[in-house]
Design a protein around this motif. Structure first.
Motif, PDB file in Angstrom:
ATOM      1  N   PHE A 142     -18.482 -70.297  11.108  1.00  0.00           N
ATOM      2  CA  PHE A 142     -18.670 -71.757  11.067  1.00  0.00           C
ATOM      3  C   PHE A 142     -19.938 -72.207  11.786  1.00  0.00           C
ATOM      4  O   PHE A 142     -20.155 -73.399  11.974  1.00  0.00           O
ATOM      5  CB  PHE A 142     -17.441 -72.451  11.667  1.00  0.00           C
ATOM      6  CG  PHE A 142     -16.208 -72.278  10.829  1.00  0.00           C
ATOM      7  CD1 PHE A 142     -15.975 -73.074   9.723  1.00  0.00           C
ATOM      8  CD2 PHE A 142     -15.291 -71.282  11.129  1.00  0.00           C
ATOM      9  CE1 PHE A 142     -14.845 -72.908   8.938  1.00  0.00           C
ATOM     10  CE2 PHE A 142     -14.155 -71.097  10.350  1.00  0.00           C
ATOM     11  CZ  PHE A 142     -13.931 -71.910   9.248  1.00  0.00           C
TER      12      PHE A 142
ATOM     13  N   HIS B 246     -15.770 -78.333  10.918  1.00  0.00           N
ATOM     14  CA  HIS B 246     -15.170 -77.425  11.890  1.00  0.00           C
ATOM     15  C   HIS B 246     -15.244 -78.017  13.298  1.00  0.00           C
ATOM     16  O   HIS B 246     -14.284 -77.905  14.073  1.00  0.00           O
ATOM     17  CB  HIS B 246     -15.888 -76.070  11.838  1.00  0.00           C
ATOM     18  CG  HIS B 246     -15.302 -75.056  12.749  1.00  0.00           C
ATOM     19  ND1 HIS B 246     -14.077 -74.463  12.510  1.00  0.00           N
ATOM     20  CD2 HIS B 246     -15.755 -74.541  13.925  1.00  0.00           C
ATOM     21  CE1 HIS B 246     -13.813 -73.612  13.498  1.00  0.00           C
ATOM     22  NE2 HIS B 246     -14.815 -73.640  14.370  1.00  0.00           N
TER      23      HIS B 246
ATOM     24  N   THR C 209     -11.956 -78.830  15.624  1.00  0.00           N
ATOM     25  CA  THR C 209     -11.725 -78.058  16.852  1.00  0.00           C
ATOM     26  C   THR C 209     -12.173 -78.790  18.110  1.00  0.00           C
ATOM     27  O   THR C 209     -12.084 -78.238  19.205  1.00  0.00           O
ATOM     28  CB  THR C 209     -12.484 -76.715  16.779  1.00  0.00           C
ATOM     29  OG1 THR C 209     -13.891 -76.983  16.636  1.00  0.00           O
ATOM     30  CG2 THR C 209     -12.000 -75.875  15.615  1.00  0.00           C
TER      31      THR C 209
END
Lengths: 536, 139
Positions: free
Chosen positions: A485, A524, A528
């Motif tokens: 990512f 991403h 996260t």
């Protein structure tokens, strides 16, 4: 969060703009630092009588020639191909041709399929939704249904006109039984986006588009990002990514327009400075904790530079084909020789991209398309034989990664703020030469079939249009700089989101893949951000 | 510009870019005055011109060409720069562009704001290639 901002993005080009827009859309506080400035429409020279001279000077794509205040020098003395890039809001999309193809599925599995280079840690299907989302933002002219590529969503606008040269080549490809298809192009053929008009076929897209028809990142993503609250600071040249005692990124130091050093703190740092600027910054951020440069435990920061070597093959026709009309490097592509064929002397392959031709001065001076027209008694005759009578196929070769091709810090050369300049070492590989030789031969055949009376192939051109691979993706921290990512293996809150990520280069222009990857990285970060280890 | 240099530069330009139908050569069009400053800024180019004898301007065209071809062989880089300066001036000169428009139809104006007309893309040209099966490797 105790930092000045949630996410700091370094670089306002194709990737930085996409990341900033996606994150700010979700309410994340974004600050972007860009060493260049906005390029104002009134400064675009395509309406000026000296537009072809400006192309060689103030608007030259090579920063070592252009030497604008925002540019940094590049030591390219050990590079077979000279890197082209632009430093401004919009980055290198400021001077791009807006050709907008996607990688093919096989490009993500080169090791598995062909036993060379490495596989990517993601595949085409994972990236496809981001390609689609990016296409929607950018606005792509083209037509779905290309048998050379997986099915894709309907294009936002019809293709750009083929022009007479395109019609001749398309018919020739048909007779030869070779693949061809109208190019996916990030140029409006109808009004699309924020006040952006349709292309009027003026030609020199590389100079900028005063109509806003060409989808540079300053026009596509930045207006939206700014409306959503992102902060864009221009004339801000980052010199170091700072880290805390636990090895987490805390922000950056940068020079402002007056040369003062400033600090910008952030919980997450995203580098989007292209495949020369990003390794330059990581290497310049060496510290006691990271003596070989930041995020460089693999030793691969700056290595595996890929540049897409290109040979230009030009066909001249008896009939005028008005090659000066239309977007200069976009109309159709041939990907007949894209995939590996074991019967050939090389692995991987190439794309042939039809380019139009120059204005009067460019025709006389020559350049990548044709040699300079000789002076003297035959000059005017030769000029009339060439001007408006030519079309070119750009043979773009896949460039296999090689750790010897790399970006390092120059020991003596510095930019205007005293930051070490990048030094580029790059040698064209044997496989690439074999690809180029094959491509020149096939392009010559295509022009002969199309009825050209003469075909000229000066060989490999010495410019590098695409910069790739110097902080590559991977699952193995010993063999890559960032994870699947874009998060660096070594610094949990430091990301890379630009063309540095490419594991292999494919044989197509990278911008749509760069932006698709950037959107995926932004998603991403959003997914996260609650769990990421940020500085106190 | 000093007259001897100006005369020589004009004569050189007239051989680099000769008269073309009704259009005078580059020197006679006065383009020497336009590029003189750029020549001065390039000492190696200026030195080329300074190396030409004053009588160069009196020589027949073929003899002038012979001398210039010799210079081109001896000093290709500065000579190339001189040619580029000449082309830059010539092909951005309004009179030249108007002549070009009469001969080729290329409009004597910058590309913007008018742009150019081109026929729209016609999907009928895809008839043959649409019939192909998938041409990419599946993974």
């Amino acid at each position: 969060m105790g930092a000045d901002t949630d996410v700091l993005v370094v670089g306002a080009g194709a990737a930085g703009a996409a990341v900033s827009a996606r994150l700010s859309e979700s309410g994340v506080r974004v600050v972007c630092l860009e060493q260049g400035d906005w390029v104002l429409p009134k400064t675009i020279p395509s309406g000026s009588p000296d537009w072809e001279i400006r192309r060689q000077t103030t608007h030259h794509p090579n920063p070592n020639v252009r030497r604008l205040p925002a540019d940094y020098p590049i030591n390219d003395s050990a590079a077979d191909l000279k890197p082209l890039l632009y430093n401004a809001v919009g980055g290198s999309t400021i001077h791009w041709g807006a050709h907008f193809p996607r990688l093919r599925p096989s490009d993500f599995r080169v090791r598995t399929l062909d036993g060379v280079a490495d596989d990517w840690p993601l595949d085409y299907d994972e990236l496809a939704p981001y390609y689609d989302r990016n296409d929607e933002q950018v606005g792509v002219s083209g037509v779905a249904g290309d048998p050379g590529n997986p099915p894709r969503s309907p294009r936002q606008m019809p293709p750009v006109p083929l022009g007479r040269g395109g019609e001749l080549l398309a018919a020739a490809f048909d007779r030869l039984g070779w693949h061809w298809w109208p190019a996916d192009v990030a140029i409006n053929t109808r009004p699309y986006g924020d006040g952006r008009r349709a292309c009027n076929n003026c030609g020199p897209c590389d100079l900028g588009c005063p109509r806003g028809a060409r989808s540079s990142a300053d026009l596509v993503y930045w207006p939206r990002a700014l409306r959503q609250g992102a902060v864009l600071r221009t004339h801000a040249r980052v010199c170091e990514v700072t880290v805390d005692s636990r090895g987490r990124a805390t922000g950056v130091l940068y020079f402002d327009a007056k040369g003062n050093v400033r600090r910008q703190r952030a919980n997450v740092v995203v580098l989007a400075c292209n495949a020369i600027g990003t390794p330059r910054l990581l290497l310049a951020s060496a510290s006691k904790r990271f003596p070989e440069g930041l995020a460089n435990s693999s030793g691969l920061v700056g290595k595996n530079l890929m540049l897409h070597p290109v040979a230009m093959v030009t066909g001249l026709f008896d009939e005028p084909i008005d090659g000066y009309k239309g977007p200069f490097v976009t109309s159709l592509v041939c990907q007949e020789f894209y995939e590996t064929d074991r019967a050939r002397s090389f692995v991987r392959g190439y794309q042939m991209q039809l380019c139009r031709s120059n204005g009067p001065l460019g025709t006389a001076l020559g350049g990548p398309y044709l040699p300079r027209i000789d002076w003297g008694t035959d000059h005017h005759r030769m000029f009339l034989e060439q001007f408006g009578h030519g079309a070119s196929l750009a043979v773009t070769a896949e460039d296999l990664p090689d750790e010897g091709n790399c970006v390092t810090l120059d020991p003596t050369l510095v930019d205007a703020d005293g930051i070490p300049a990048p030094a580029v070492r790059y040698r064209v590989g044997e496989n690439t030469f074999a690809i180029i030789e094959h491509g020149i031969s096939r392009a010559t055949e295509a022009f002969a079939e199309a009825g050209a009376n003469r075909v000229v192939a000066p060989g490999l051109i010495d410019s590098a249009f695409h910069l790739l691979g110097t902080a590559r993706l991977g699952s193995d921290p010993r063999r890559s700089v960032v994870d699947a990512f874009g998060r660096t293996h070594d610094v949990p809150n430091l990301f890379v989101a630009d063309s540095s990520l490419f594991v292999t280069g494919g044989a197509v222009n990278p911008a749509s893949t760069v932006q698709a990857l950037a959107l995926r990285t932004a998603d991403h970060i959003l997914q996260t951000r609650r769990t990421v280890d940020v500085p106190a | 510009m000093s007259r001897p240099r100006g005369n020589i530069l004009g004569a050189v330009l007239d051989r680099l870019l000769l008269a073309n139908g009704p259009l005078a050569g580059a020197g006679e069009l006065g383009l020497g005055d336009q590029i003189e400053e750029a020549v001065q800024a390039r000492p190696h180019v200026a030195a080329l011109l300074d190396g030409l004898a004053d009588c160069f301007v009196e020589l027949p065209g073929e003899a002038q060409d012979g001398i210039l071809r010799g210079l081109e062989q001896q000093a290709p880089v500065p000579f190339g720069e001189l040619v580029e300066l000449a082309y830059n001036a010539y092909y951005t000169d309004r009179r030249v562009l108007e002549h070009l428009e009469r001969v080729t139809g290329y409009p004597a104006r910058p590309p913007q704001p008018e742009g150019y007309e081109l026929g729209a893309f016609d999907e009928a040209v895809l008839g043959t290639i649409r019939g192909s099966g998938p041409l990419f490797r599946t993974v």
